[in-house]
Design an enzyme around this catalytic site. Structure first.
Site, mmCIF file in Angstrom:
data_model
loop_
_atom_site.group_PDB
_atom_site.id
_atom_site.type_symbol
_atom_site.label_atom_id
_atom_site.label_comp_id
_atom_site.label_asym_id
_atom_site.label_seq_id
_atom_site.Cartn_x
_atom_site.Cartn_y
_atom_site.Cartn_z
ATOM 1 N N ASP A 1 0.950 -1.202 -0.057
ATOM 2 C CA ASP A 1 0.024 0.070 -0.067
ATOM 3 C C ASP A 1 0.834 1.296 0.115
ATOM 4 O O ASP A 1 1.854 1.423 0.915
ATOM 5 C CB ASP A 1 -0.754 -0.071 1.440
ATOM 6 N N HIS B 1 -9.975 4.841 -0.934
ATOM 7 C CA HIS B 1 -9.170 4.913 0.416
ATOM 8 C C HIS B 1 -9.587 5.655 1.634
ATOM 9 O O HIS B 1 -10.564 6.466 1.138
ATOM 10 C CB HIS B 1 -7.846 5.627 -0.020
ATOM 11 N N THR C 1 -8.232 1.460 9.302
ATOM 12 C CA THR C 1 -8.450 2.059 10.959
ATOM 13 C C THR C 1 -9.503 1.272 11.654
ATOM 14 O O THR C 1 -9.139 0.896 12.931
ATOM 15 C CB THR C 1 -8.759 3.493 10.678
HETATM 16 ZN ZN ZN Z 1 -4.542 4.923 1.437
#
Ligand code: ZN
Length: 274
Positions: free
Chosen positions: A81, A202, A227
């Site tokens: 990523d 994202h 997250t």
């Molecule tokens: Zn990202």
């Protein structure tokens, strides 16, 4: 089975569904993530930041993902990523990753295109898939005024680079879990009308559920969730480790934390596979 992103994205496009991408923060969660996706019969992209990949080791991580993927009936990709350096992309590909992302989104358009072309060549030579980014996805302090991706720039970008997936800026923000974002669906619609390449969401944690589904309808076929998974594990860990005796089995304690993350993974899969 171990796979690039390509067959998953192609199938997702036919089915009108999304492919979830979950961020790995530690080795302990890897088998649980892949097996939870398999239990839901959902293809999955396991992805890591450059810093996590270096913390674990590119090769060690890919060996583990390949091994667990080999026992499952779903495609599982291992994706790097947000790599902003080509040397990190080379490291991941040499270490056995099946997919990478080059992120030149902070560079001027022509430089982003030139570097992405080099990253595409590296990925192609290794038989891996590649994502790139155009426009800004927020990070750190939440600001409402990040520039969105320009649809005409996106046309030029995919034409000149030939990437497999494109991350675009529509107002999402990394690391946001305390509130939801007001994303700009008009910008996404304008990009989708002009660009056939699968788009990537994202900062998925900070997006309202109904907006995630609209994003899928508007061409976002890879949806990143990091997250919220981390938060669910650590929240459970605060309870579990806060109340345990020091001689309790570390394995048993971590299984309880993994169970909390697995619940979040099931919810995210239900969200993108509607
Ligand atoms: Zn990202």
């Amino acid at each position: 089975m171990y796979s690039t992103m390509l067959p998953m994205l192609a199938q997702a496009k036919k089915d009108g569904k999304g492919v979830p991408a979950f961020n790995i923060h530690a080795l302990e969660v890897v088998p649980m993530m892949a097996r939870t996706a398999a239990e839901k019969k959902c293809p999955v992209i396991l992805q890591v930041s450059v810093s996590t990949a270096k913390y674990i080791g590119f090769r060690l991580l890919s060996l583990m993902v390949k091994d667990v993927a080999g026992e499952l009936d779903i495609p599982v990709a291992l994706h790097l990523d947000h790599a902003s350096k080509l040397e990190d992309i080379e490291g991941a590909l040499a270490g056995g990753f099946s997919s990478v992302m080059y992120d030149g989104s902070r560079l001027p358009l022509d430089e982003n295109i030139a570097n992405t072309q080099k990253a595409v060549k590296l990925a192609r030579d290794a038989g891996a898939s590649i994502e790139a980014e155009l426009g800004i996805v927020g990070r750190g302090k939440i600001i409402e005024s990040y520039p969105y991706t320009d649809p005409d720039d996106a046309v030029q970008f995919v034409k000149e680079t030939g990437v497999d997936a494109l991350a675009v800026g529509i107002g999402t923000h990394h690391g946001q879990y305390k509130a939801k974002t007001n994303i700009n669906l008009d910008v996404l619609r304008a990009i989708h009308e002009k660009v056939d390449t699968p788009l990537v969401l994202h900062g998925g944690t900070g997006v309202r559920e109904e907006d995630v589904r609209t994003c899928i309808r508007l061409g976002m076929l890879k949806l990143n969730f990091g997250t919220e998974l981390n938060v669910s594990w650590v929240r459970r860990a605060k309870e579990v480790f806060g109340e345990c005796e020091p001689d309790e089995s570390l394995r048993e304690l971590m299984i309880r934390c993994n169970d909390a993350m697995a619940d979040t993974i099931r919810k995210k899969i239900d969200l993108v596979r509607f």
